[in-house]
Design an enzyme around this catalytic site. Structure first.
Site, short mmCIF file in Angstrom:
data_model
loop_
_atom_site.label_atom_id
_atom_site.label_comp_id
_atom_site.label_asym_id
_atom_site.label_seq_id
_atom_site.Cartn_x
_atom_site.Cartn_y
_atom_site.Cartn_z
N LYS A 1 -12.32 -3.09 2.77
CA LYS A 1 -11.82 -3.65 1.00
C LYS A 1 -10.24 -4.22 1.53
O LYS A 1 -9.41 -4.02 2.14
CB LYS A 1 -11.23 -2.05 0.31
CG LYS A 1 -10.93 -3.03 -0.85
CD LYS A 1 -10.60 -1.40 -1.82
CE LYS A 1 -9.45 -0.78 -1.46
NZ LYS A 1 -9.00 0.48 -2.05
N GLY B 1 -0.56 9.64 -4.44
CA GLY B 1 0.18 8.46 -5.15
C GLY B 1 0.56 7.70 -4.28
O GLY B 1 0.80 6.19 -4.77
N ASP C 1 0.91 5.89 -1.08
CA ASP C 1 -0.02 5.02 -0.09
C ASP C 1 0.55 3.95 0.69
O ASP C 1 0.41 2.77 1.19
CB ASP C 1 -1.04 4.42 -0.83
CG ASP C 1 -0.62 3.95 -1.80
OD1 ASP C 1 0.39 3.47 -2.32
OD2 ASP C 1 -1.45 2.99 -2.76
#
Length: 322
Positions: free
Chosen positions: A67, A221, A223
């Protein structure tokens, strides 16, 4: 090559399908049948954006790919686009040829929500009644909808850096027929049986002394190196689980606890081990469990592969000669 445009995703991928895909990936990772590649995530020095790549190979599901995308914090106000932007590319594991390009924005929201939802299924107390939300942005609505399917919650409470955004999650609670209350963080930590934190903060908001015994916390949240949502001491009190230990200790919530020697890498358990039954997970009603959801590339590949199959069946996949 097949293309599944972003506009088609909402009619193809359900929360249930995303949950099943993510749960399966976690189990495959713990069984060493799937592994993630090292994450690349960088501030590009333009528009305050973070951009990067996540990928991996799931031998069990035969999904190979990556991704590409990131976070553009000014998108909504300047361009009318959501701040998170991404695209998933799938490749044939047998030949290396590109198989598909899939819109990744909604998929990212669904798989991130599925990850915390899987953690609630396997780690939260069965009698959990109150869910607390820290954060009220776009992703928080996906998180709450998925979480409400895992326990018989009776109330939603919430806190956000910008209180004017709390109606976003109040609307979800109302749709589910549940009361909503805006509270301060100390009350949220005291009253909530399950807490989901989904912010982009670089300083902790939830403190250890806010949190009651028996709580399950999903930190979703953090990352990126430097981000932090909860006080380091809280990880010292909790049994810490994660999607992948390597990411947890470098870019996840545990990075700070590791740096400050509050916990060690071998204190962290992959959630897939609980799913597979090789780790007991929660062992008492007083135990604090914390899921460090860093977001692994294999999650994206799993949901994207599922979408491609559905798109082909429904005749909405676009085939191009590449």
């Amino acid at each position: 090559m097949l293309i599944v445009p972003e506009r088609e995703i909402a009619d193809l991928m359900t929360r249930e399908a995303a949950f099943d895909a993510v749960e399966g990936v976690f189990a495959a990772m713990a069984s060493k049948d799937a592994y993630n590649f090292p994450v690349i995530r960088e501030a590009i020095g333009h528009e305050d954006a973070l951009y990067g790549f996540k990928g991996g190979f799931d031998k069990a599901g035969m999904a190979l790919g990556l991704k590409a995308g990131g976070y553009w914090p000014h998108n909504l106000e300047k361009h009318g686009h959501i701040n998170h932007q991404s695209t998933v590319f799938l490749f044939d594991p047998d030949t290396g040829m590109v198989k598909a390009m899939v819109g990744g924005n909604l998929l990212t929201a669904l798989r991130t929500a599925a990850a915390s939802s899987v953690s609630i299924k396997h780690l939260a107390r069965k009698d959990s009644k109150v869910i607390g939300m820290i954060g009220a942005g776009h992703q928080a609505t996906f998180q709450l909808r998925a979480a409400l399917e895992q326990r018989p919650f009776e109330k939603v409470i919430g806190w956000n850096f910008h209180p004017e955004m709390l109606p976003n999650i109040e609307k979800v609670a109302t749709e589910a027929g549940l009361p909503f209350e805006a509270v301060e963080l100390d009350q949220l930590g005291h009253d909530a049986d399950v807490i989901i934190s989904i912010t982009s903060a670089f300083e902790p908001s939830l403190m250890s002394d806010h949190v009651s015994a028996g709580t399950h916390i999903a930190c979703m949240g953090t990352d990126t190196k430097g981000k932090q949502e909860v006080e380091t001491a809280l990880l010292g009190r909790a049994t810490v689980f994660t999607d992948e230990v390597a990411q947890s200790i470098t870019i996840g919530e545990a990075q700070h606890a590791i740096f400050n020697h509050v916990i060690r890498p071998d204190n962290i358990v992959e959630l897939g081990a609980v799913i597979n039954g090789t780790n007991p997970g929660r062992t008492s009603d007083d135990e604090i469990t914390l899921f460090d959801g860093t977001g692994v590339g294999l999650q994206d590949l799993a949901v994207a592969a599922s979408v491609v199959d559905l798109a082909v069946k429904k005749g909405v996949a676009i085939e191009v000669d590449f």
